[in-house]
Design a protein around this motif. Structure first.
Motif, PDB file in Angstrom:
ATOM      1  N   ALA A 155       0.653  -1.430   0.018  1.00 11.89           N
ATOM      2  CA  ALA A 155       0.121  -0.041  -0.032  1.00 11.89           C
ATOM      3  C   ALA A 155       1.032   1.193  -0.121  1.00 11.89           C
ATOM      4  CB  ALA A 155      -0.876   0.054   1.285  1.00 11.89           C
ATOM      5  N   TRP A 156       1.839   1.336   0.819  1.00 12.99           N
ATOM      6  CA  TRP A 156       2.951   2.276   0.754  1.00 12.99           C
ATOM      7  C   TRP A 156       3.475   2.417  -0.666  1.00 12.99           C
ATOM      8  CZ3 TRP A 156       8.436   2.521   1.229  1.00 12.99           C
ATOM      9  CH2 TRP A 156       9.005   3.861   1.450  1.00 12.99           C
ATOM     10  N   LEU A 189       2.377   1.743  -3.504  1.00 12.98           N
ATOM     11  CA  LEU A 189       1.299   2.202  -4.310  1.00 12.98           C
ATOM     12  C   LEU A 189       0.957   3.791  -4.472  1.00 12.98           C
ATOM     13  CD1 LEU A 189      -1.274  -0.494  -4.441  1.00 12.98           C
ATOM     14  CD2 LEU A 189      -0.104   0.055  -6.281  1.00 12.98           C
ATOM     15  N   PHE A 190       0.861   4.110  -2.985  1.00 12.54           N
ATOM     16  CA  PHE A 190       0.875   5.547  -2.649  1.00 12.54           C
ATOM     17  C   PHE A 190       2.004   6.457  -3.303  1.00 12.54           C
ATOM     18  CE2 PHE A 190       1.436   9.087   0.189  1.00 12.54           C
ATOM     19  CZ  PHE A 190       0.250   9.668   0.103  1.00 12.54           C
ATOM     20  N   LEU A 191       3.169   6.018  -2.867  1.00 16.06           N
ATOM     21  CA  LEU A 191       4.328   6.829  -3.305  1.00 16.06           C
ATOM     22  C   LEU A 191       4.275   6.680  -5.050  1.00 16.06           C
ATOM     23  CD1 LEU A 191       7.151   5.712  -1.228  1.00 16.06           C
ATOM     24  CD2 LEU A 191       5.831   7.857  -1.179  1.00 16.06           C
ATOM     25  N   SER A 192       3.995   5.610  -5.527  1.00 17.89           N
ATOM     26  CA  SER A 192       4.205   5.698  -7.088  1.00 17.89           C
ATOM     27  C   SER A 192       3.026   6.519  -7.531  1.00 17.89           C
ATOM     28  CB  SER A 192       3.997   4.374  -7.611  1.00 17.89           C
ATOM     29  OG  SER A 192       2.735   3.570  -7.150  1.00 17.89           O
ATOM     30  N   THR A 193       1.845   6.478  -7.136  1.00 17.23           N
ATOM     31  CA  THR A 193       0.725   7.312  -7.706  1.00 17.23           C
ATOM     32  C   THR A 193       0.967   9.072  -7.527  1.00 17.23           C
ATOM     33  OG1 THR A 193      -0.387   7.400  -5.585  1.00 17.23           O
ATOM     34  CG2 THR A 193      -1.030   5.798  -7.394  1.00 17.23           C
ATOM     35  N   ARG A 194       1.733   9.323  -6.284  1.00 17.98           N
ATOM     36  CA  ARG A 194       1.941  10.683  -6.129  1.00 17.98           C
ATOM     37  C   ARG A 194       3.119  11.085  -7.218  1.00 17.98           C
ATOM     38  NH1 ARG A 194       0.500  14.111  -2.039  1.00 17.98           N
ATOM     39  NH2 ARG A 194       2.731  14.952  -2.124  1.00 17.98           N
ATOM     40  N   GLU A 246       1.518  11.404 -10.356  1.00 21.83           N
ATOM     41  CA  GLU A 246       0.552  12.687 -10.338  1.00 21.83           C
ATOM     42  C   GLU A 246       1.485  13.899 -10.486  1.00 21.83           C
ATOM     43  OE1 GLU A 246      -1.468  13.827  -6.707  1.00 21.83           O
ATOM     44  OE2 GLU A 246      -3.190  13.227  -7.613  1.00 21.83           O
TER      45      GLU A 246
END
Length: 137
Positions: A71-72, A74-79, A82
Motif C-alpha cells: 500500500a505504501w 502504491l501511494f508513493l508511485s501514484t504521487r 501525479e
C-alpha cells in the motif's frame, strides 16, 4: 512461557548486580541498574512479551506487514505519476514552467571605481558608510 522465564532471570541478575553496586557505596549506579533490570519484568507482567512473541511468529501478522508495504509503494508511485502529469500539462499548454528564476535587477546604487571630482581615491567611502548605517552598524 520460555520468554517469561528468561525475562525473570534477566531481572533477577540485574537486581543482584544492583545490590552489589549498592554494597560498594555506588548508590546512583545501583539505582540505575535496578531500573534497567525491572524493565523486562514489567514487560512480562503487562503482557507485552506475549504480544510481541505472537506477532513475531504469526504468518498472518507478517502478511499484514507485507500488505502495508505494498500500500505504501502504491501511494508513493501514484504521487510520482501525479507530479509528472502536472509538470507536463504546464509545459504542454505553452505557458512558461513555474520554476523560472526572475531576471536579475540592476543595482539600486551605482558603485563607481573612479573617484568623483575633487576627491582622492581613499575618500570614496560614502557608499560603504550608508550601507553600514542602513544595517545599524
Amino acid at each position: 512461557m520460555l520468554a517469561e522465564t528468561i525475562c525473570s532471570a534477566v531481572s533477577a541478575a540485574g537486581l543482584g548486580i544492583a545490590a552489589i553496586s549498592a554494597y560498594r557505596k555506588r548508590f546512583l549506579s545501583a539505582a540505575r541498574i535496578a531500573a534497567y533490570a525491572l524493565v523486562p519484568l514489567g514487560l512480562v507482567m503487562t503482557g507485552a512479551v506475549d504480544w510481541i512473541a505472537d506477532t513475531a511468529f504469526s504468518p498472518v501478522a507478517w502478511a499484514g506487514f507485507g500488505v502495508l508495504g505494498v500500500a505504501w509503494l502504491l501511494f508513493l508511485s501514484t504521487r510520482a505519476v501525479e507530479r509528472r502529469r502536472a509538470g507536463r500539462e504546464v509545459t504542454a499548454g505553452g505557458a512558461e514552467p513555474r520554476a523560472v528564476a526572475p531576471a536579475a535587477s540592476a543595482p539600486s546604487r551605482g558603485v563607481t571605481a573612479k573617484p568623483r571630482a575633487g576627491q582622492s581615491a581613499g575618500e570614496d567611502f560614502s557608499d560603504i558608510e550608508a550601507i553600514l548605517k542602513k544595517h545599524g552598524i
